[in-house]
Design an enzyme around this catalytic site. Structure first.
Site, PDB file in Angstrom:
ATOM      1  N   ASP A   1       0.855  -1.203   0.000  1.00 50.12           N
ATOM      2  CA  ASP A   1       0.000   0.000   0.000  1.00 50.12           C
ATOM      3  C   ASP A   1       0.884   1.243   0.000  1.00 50.12           C
ATOM      4  O   ASP A   1       2.068   1.184   0.357  1.00 50.12           O
ATOM      5  CB  ASP A   1      -0.969  -0.006   1.191  1.00 50.12           C
ATOM      6  CG  ASP A   1      -0.269   0.012   2.540  1.00 50.12           C
ATOM      7  OD1 ASP A   1       0.773  -0.655   2.684  1.00 50.12           O
ATOM      8  OD2 ASP A   1      -0.757   0.694   3.464  1.00 50.12           O
TER       9      ASP A   1
ATOM     10  N   GLU B   1      -0.109  -0.776   5.869  1.00 41.45           N
ATOM     11  CA  GLU B   1       0.977  -0.244   6.701  1.00 41.45           C
ATOM     12  C   GLU B   1       0.850   1.258   6.863  1.00 41.45           C
ATOM     13  O   GLU B   1       1.104   1.810   7.917  1.00 41.45           O
ATOM     14  CB  GLU B   1       2.336  -0.591   6.095  1.00 41.45           C
ATOM     15  CG  GLU B   1       3.518  -0.433   7.064  1.00 41.45           C
ATOM     16  CD  GLU B   1       4.132   0.961   7.054  1.00 41.45           C
ATOM     17  OE1 GLU B   1       4.931   1.256   7.951  1.00 41.45           O
ATOM     18  OE2 GLU B   1       3.806   1.763   6.164  1.00 41.45           O
TER      19      GLU B   1
END
Ligand SMILES: [Zn+2]
Length: 385
Positions: A74, A140
């Site tokens: 991500d 994250e």
């Protein structure tokens, strides 16, 4: 001919995987790793009030030693797309630079780890002398509740154990090879609350003003160092970030004053001993007169360190081989998912150069991708010797 790091990085960058979206990023890795003989698992985690998140765990080999590459696919939002000189999700290369959100944080790093692994396997009959795994989360950059913590628990429940882990976060400051992060400080926030007694400013003897008291307590807590640093860490630091009374009147002594603070702490402390130390100093500063307490905020950021030794030497030697540089072992900066992995096995962070992370025009020299791939390749060669 195996895929190059640039090929893989471009494929990843072209997936607009702004947390919580995956946008096909994990599928890129799944296809490559499945082809190379990895057992690949896609695992989705949920939590009320947050978006479901896709994660990936892939392993080849069944024996030890077991080296894990960890990271996240991500990315943070690109900001104003028109401000980018090449599209934020274009994966364009210009003048030897690869552009895109996640180029250094950290799709580029993951691409190098995969390229190095595929090349290592191709050169070694398709199997490591042990196990290699990829532990990749899509959660994250945002709240990180459906990511690495749950993926590690999931893996542990399946009986997976790791001997060492490399997180491909952009650890280098200026040049590839300058820095390995071998630990991170812990983080603990709190609110200092001082209770006084409300009253009229003209009759202060009938009131108790918490404003000068909180000023005195802030000075006391701020002035005395928490420690003098340790072998691997700078001194712990307590930083006040806000003082709040919220009093709209100039003729009223307020009943309460509050001050927010954060502590970045080293391996002299645990969260528990740190809290006890600060409370003890607060009690001393208050004496019998000031009524103060601390509300501690929950923290999942414990301090960790992988002490220099055989594993850090092996990574360091691979860096020196590929770049001619001897990296510094560093524990500064903010927190990362490595803090969660450290509860399972020794972990270091080494990836690309962090200069443009989270910025417009995030980019990496293509030559850095080649160097990082060579470094990871050297790590694999040494690790499974
Ligand atoms: Zn990152």
């Amino acid at each position: 001919m195996t895929a190059t790091a640039l090929d893989i990085a471009q494929a990843l960058l072209r997936c607009p995987s702004v947390t919580p979206a995956d946008a096909g990023a994990l599928g890129v890795l799944e296809a490559l790793l499945t082809d190379a003989g990895f057992a690949v698992h896609r695992v989705t985690f949920s939590e009320p009030g947050t978006a479901d998140i896709d994660n990936l765990y892939a392993r080849i080999g069944t024996t030890t030693p077991h080296l894990c590459f960890a990271g996240h696919t991500d990315v943070v939002p690109p900001g104003e797309d028109s401000a980018w000189s090449h599209g934020a999700f274009s994966g364009d290369v210009a003048d030897g630079l690869l552009y895109g959100r996640g180029a250094v944080d950290m799709k580029g790093g993951i691409a190098c780890a995969v390229a190095a692994t595929l090349d290592y396997l191709a050169a070694n009959g398709g199997n490591p002398k042990g196990s290699i795994s990829f532990l990749i989360t899509g959660d994250e950059e945002d709240v990180a509740v459906n990511g690495t913590v749950k993926l590690l628990q999931w893996a542990a429940e399946r009986g997976e154990t790791f001997d060492h882990c490399i997180v491909g976060e952009p650890s280098n400051v200026e040049t590839i090879g300058d820095t390995i992060k071998i630990g991170r400080r812990g983080s603990q926030s709190g609110v200092l609350i001082v209770d006084g007694q409300q009253g009229h400013v003209a009759y202060p003897h009938r009131a108790s003003n918490p404003v000068p008291d909180i000023a005195a307590l802030i000075t006391a807590l701020n002035d005395e160092p928490l420690d003098a640093g340790s072998a691997q860490f700078q001194p712990s630091n307590l930083e006040f970030t806000s003082v709040d009374v919220g009093n709209p009147a100039t003729n009223v002594i307020p009943a309460q004053a509050r001050a927010k603070f954060n502590i970045r702490f080293n391996d002299h402390h645990t969260q528990e001993t740190l809290r006890a130390l600060v409370e003890q100093r607060l009690a001393a500063a208050c004496g019998n007169r000031i009524r103060a307490r601390i509300d501690w905020l929950p923290s999942n950021a414990d301090v960790f360190v992988t002490k220099p030794g055989a594993f850090t030497d092996l990574v360091s030697a691979s860096i020196a081989d590929a770049t001619g540089r001897t990296p510094e072992f560093n524990t500064g900066g903010g927190t990362s998912d490595a803090r969660f992995i450290a509860k399972y096995c020794p972990v270091v962070e080494f990836g690309l150069v962090g200069q443009t992370m989270h910025q417009i025009d995030e980019r990496t020299p293509v030559s850095d991708l080649d160097k990082l791939t060579a470094i990871y390749r050297g790590v694999l060669e040494r690790y499974f010797k």
